[in-house]
Scaffold this motif. Structure first.
Motif, PDB file in Angstrom:
ATOM      1  N   LEU A  17       0.826  -1.201   0.000  1.00 10.76           N
ATOM      2  CA  LEU A  17       0.000   0.000   0.000  1.00 10.76           C
ATOM      3  C   LEU A  17       0.861   1.252   0.000  1.00 10.76           C
ATOM      4  CD1 LEU A  17      -2.535  -1.043   2.769  1.00 10.76           C
ATOM      5  CD2 LEU A  17      -2.993  -0.950   0.312  1.00 10.76           C
ATOM      6  N   THR A  18       0.398   2.267  -0.699  1.00  9.69           N
ATOM      7  CA  THR A  18       1.037   3.571  -0.611  1.00  9.69           C
ATOM      8  C   THR A  18       0.644   4.205   0.726  1.00  9.69           C
ATOM      9  OG1 THR A  18      -0.830   4.758  -1.593  1.00  9.69           O
ATOM     10  CG2 THR A  18       0.866   3.910  -3.117  1.00  9.69           C
ATOM     11  N   PRO A  19       1.395   5.168   1.201  1.00  9.96           N
ATOM     12  CA  PRO A  19       1.000   5.866   2.430  1.00  9.96           C
ATOM     13  C   PRO A  19      -0.390   6.495   2.311  1.00  9.96           C
ATOM     14  CG  PRO A  19       3.275   6.361   1.926  1.00  9.96           C
ATOM     15  CD  PRO A  19       2.731   5.609   0.746  1.00  9.96           C
ATOM     16  N   TYR A  20      -0.696   7.039   1.150  1.00 12.02           N
ATOM     17  CA  TYR A  20      -2.009   7.657   0.931  1.00 12.02           C
ATOM     18  C   TYR A  20      -3.131   6.634   1.117  1.00 12.02           C
ATOM     19  CZ  TYR A  20      -5.945   9.789  -1.479  1.00 12.02           C
ATOM     20  OH  TYR A  20      -7.189  10.268  -1.803  1.00 12.02           O
ATOM     21  N   ASP A  21      -2.993   5.482   0.463  1.00 11.72           N
ATOM     22  CA  ASP A  21      -4.025   4.451   0.578  1.00 11.72           C
ATOM     23  C   ASP A  21      -4.090   3.886   1.991  1.00 11.72           C
ATOM     24  OD1 ASP A  21      -4.970   4.685  -2.023  1.00 11.72           O
ATOM     25  OD2 ASP A  21      -3.616   3.141  -2.798  1.00 11.72           O
ATOM     26  N   ALA A  22      -2.945   3.739   2.641  1.00  6.92           N
ATOM     27  CA  ALA A  22      -2.926   3.247   4.023  1.00  6.92           C
ATOM     28  C   ALA A  22      -3.730   4.175   4.939  1.00  6.92           C
ATOM     29  CB  ALA A  22      -1.487   3.119   4.513  1.00  6.92           C
ATOM     30  N   LEU A  27      -5.233   3.332   8.607  1.00 11.30           N
ATOM     31  CA  LEU A  27      -3.958   3.077   9.278  1.00 11.30           C
ATOM     32  C   LEU A  27      -3.310   4.408   9.660  1.00 11.30           C
ATOM     33  CD1 LEU A  27      -2.594   0.249   6.974  1.00 11.30           C
ATOM     34  CD2 LEU A  27      -3.681   0.000   9.208  1.00 11.30           C
ATOM     35  N   HIS A  28      -2.675   4.442  10.810  1.00 13.55           N
ATOM     36  CA  HIS A  28      -2.019   5.658  11.289  1.00 13.55           C
ATOM     37  C   HIS A  28      -0.527   5.574  10.970  1.00 13.55           C
ATOM     38  CE1 HIS A  28      -5.636   6.909  13.402  1.00 13.55           C
ATOM     39  NE2 HIS A  28      -5.770   5.631  13.738  1.00 13.55           N
ATOM     40  N   MET A  29      -0.078   6.404  10.066  1.00 19.05           N
ATOM     41  CA  MET A  29       1.302   6.340   9.597  1.00 19.05           C
ATOM     42  C   MET A  29       2.307   6.536  10.724  1.00 19.05           C
ATOM     43  SD  MET A  29       1.054   5.541   6.466  1.00 19.05           S
ATOM     44  CE  MET A  29       2.712   5.823   5.914  1.00 19.05           C
ATOM     45  N   ASP A  30       1.972   7.351  11.706  1.00 23.07           N
ATOM     46  CA  ASP A  30       2.903   7.616  12.802  1.00 23.07           C
ATOM     47  C   ASP A  30       3.065   6.416  13.741  1.00 23.07           C
ATOM     48  OD1 ASP A  30       0.253   7.993  13.611  1.00 23.07           O
ATOM     49  OD2 ASP A  30       0.808   9.447  15.151  1.00 23.07           O
ATOM     50  N   ARG A  31       2.215   5.409  13.607  1.00 21.48           N
ATOM     51  CA  ARG A  31       2.292   4.213  14.445  1.00 21.48           C
ATOM     52  C   ARG A  31       2.966   3.037  13.742  1.00 21.48           C
ATOM     53  NH1 ARG A  31      -3.864   4.225  16.737  1.00 21.48           N
ATOM     54  NH2 ARG A  31      -3.790   6.286  17.678  1.00 21.48           N
ATOM     55  N   LEU A  32       3.339   3.231  12.478  1.00 19.24           N
ATOM     56  CA  LEU A  32       3.933   2.138  11.701  1.00 19.24           C
ATOM     57  C   LEU A  32       5.440   2.106  11.860  1.00 19.24           C
ATOM     58  CD1 LEU A  32       1.823   2.385   8.421  1.00 19.24           C
ATOM     59  CD2 LEU A  32       1.435   0.942  10.436  1.00 19.24           C
ATOM     60  N   PRO A  49       5.130  -3.608   8.109  1.00 21.40           N
ATOM     61  CA  PRO A  49       4.169  -4.703   8.045  1.00 21.40           C
ATOM     62  C   PRO A  49       2.864  -4.331   8.754  1.00 21.40           C
ATOM     63  CG  PRO A  49       5.867  -5.178   9.668  1.00 21.40           C
ATOM     64  CD  PRO A  49       6.239  -3.874   9.024  1.00 21.40           C
ATOM     65  N   VAL A  50       1.752  -4.726   8.154  1.00 24.84           N
ATOM     66  CA  VAL A  50       0.430  -4.510   8.743  1.00 24.84           C
ATOM     67  C   VAL A  50      -0.413  -5.755   8.463  1.00 24.84           C
ATOM     68  CG1 VAL A  50       0.470  -1.982   8.527  1.00 24.84           C
ATOM     69  CG2 VAL A  50      -0.469  -3.366   6.669  1.00 24.84           C
ATOM     70  N   ASP A  51      -1.472  -5.915   9.218  1.00 25.77           N
ATOM     71  CA  ASP A  51      -2.447  -6.971   8.968  1.00 25.77           C
ATOM     72  C   ASP A  51      -3.748  -6.304   8.544  1.00 25.77           C
ATOM     73  OD1 ASP A  51      -0.926  -9.296   9.591  1.00 25.77           O
ATOM     74  OD2 ASP A  51      -1.088  -8.759  11.712  1.00 25.77           O
ATOM     75  N   LEU A  68       2.128  -4.817   3.290  1.00 27.76           N
ATOM     76  CA  LEU A  68       3.189  -3.867   3.614  1.00 27.76           C
ATOM     77  C   LEU A  68       2.748  -2.470   3.197  1.00 27.76           C
ATOM     78  CD1 LEU A  68       6.319  -5.819   2.302  1.00 27.76           C
ATOM     79  CD2 LEU A  68       5.678  -5.467   4.693  1.00 27.76           C
ATOM     80  N   VAL A  69       3.114  -1.490   4.015  1.00 27.95           N
ATOM     81  CA  VAL A  69       2.917  -0.088   3.645  1.00 27.95           C
ATOM     82  C   VAL A  69       4.283   0.456   3.267  1.00 27.95           C
ATOM     83  CG1 VAL A  69       2.184   2.199   4.404  1.00 27.95           C
ATOM     84  CG2 VAL A  69       0.965   0.157   5.229  1.00 27.95           C
ATOM     85  N   LEU A  70       4.409   0.897   2.022  1.00 25.98           N
ATOM     86  CA  LEU A  70       5.675   1.447   1.546  1.00 25.98           C
ATOM     87  C   LEU A  70       5.885   2.852   2.087  1.00 25.98           C
ATOM     88  CD1 LEU A  70       5.419   0.305  -2.171  1.00 25.98           C
ATOM     89  CD2 LEU A  70       6.879  -0.678  -0.403  1.00 25.98           C
ATOM     90  N   GLN A  71       7.144   3.253   2.216  1.00 26.88           N
ATOM     91  CA  GLN A  71       7.435   4.617   2.653  1.00 26.88           C
ATOM     92  C   GLN A  71       7.022   5.633   1.605  1.00 26.88           C
ATOM     93  OE1 GLN A  71      11.614   4.498   3.828  1.00 26.88           O
ATOM     94  NE2 GLN A  71      10.961   4.912   5.910  1.00 26.88           N
ATOM     95  N   GLY A  72       6.989   5.240   0.370  1.00 25.22           N
ATOM     96  CA  GLY A  72       6.579   6.129  -0.708  1.00 25.22           C
ATOM     97  C   GLY A  72       5.828   5.318  -1.743  1.00 25.22           C
TER      98      GLY A  72
END
Length: 100
Positions: A17-22, A27-32, A49-51, A68-72
């Motif tokens: 997933l892109t950060p935008y889609d996450a 999903l909270h990016m600051d918690r990944l 990694p996320v479930d 997985l959530v990619l950094q970009g």
């Protein structure tokens, strides 16, 4: 309940997933924790990694699976961890046909 557009990528091992889609799916990016090294078409980067609870591909449901959530990145990828769940994959003209 959010829609995410995926690029079907047989070279990707799983869902990325892109950060935008996450963020769109809650999903909270600051918690990944971006600790998983990954190779992309653009080079090396890190992913978190996320479930995911549920994925609906036009009535075919998948529950509790890793992603997985990619950094970009510009587009989220639908990779082999989902594609291999289908009995056949066919490309006909401009359509991708996935059979359960």
């Amino acid at each position: 309940g959010s829609e995410v557009g995926f690029l079907v990528d047989t070279g990707a091992s799983g869902i990325m997933l892109t950060p935008y889609d996450a963020e769109r799916i809650g999903l909270h990016m600051d918690r990944l924790d971006f600790t998983v090294p990954v190779s992309t078409a653009s080079g090396q980067t890190f992913a978190a990694p996320v479930d995911l609870r549920r994925l609906d591909l036009h009535g075919q449901y998948f529950e509790e699976f890793p992603a997985l959530v990619l950094q970009g990145g510009d587009v989220s990828l639908l990779g082999m961890s989902i594609l291999e769940q289908f009995s056949s994959i066919e490309i006909r003209e401009d359509q991708l046909i996935l059979r359960p």
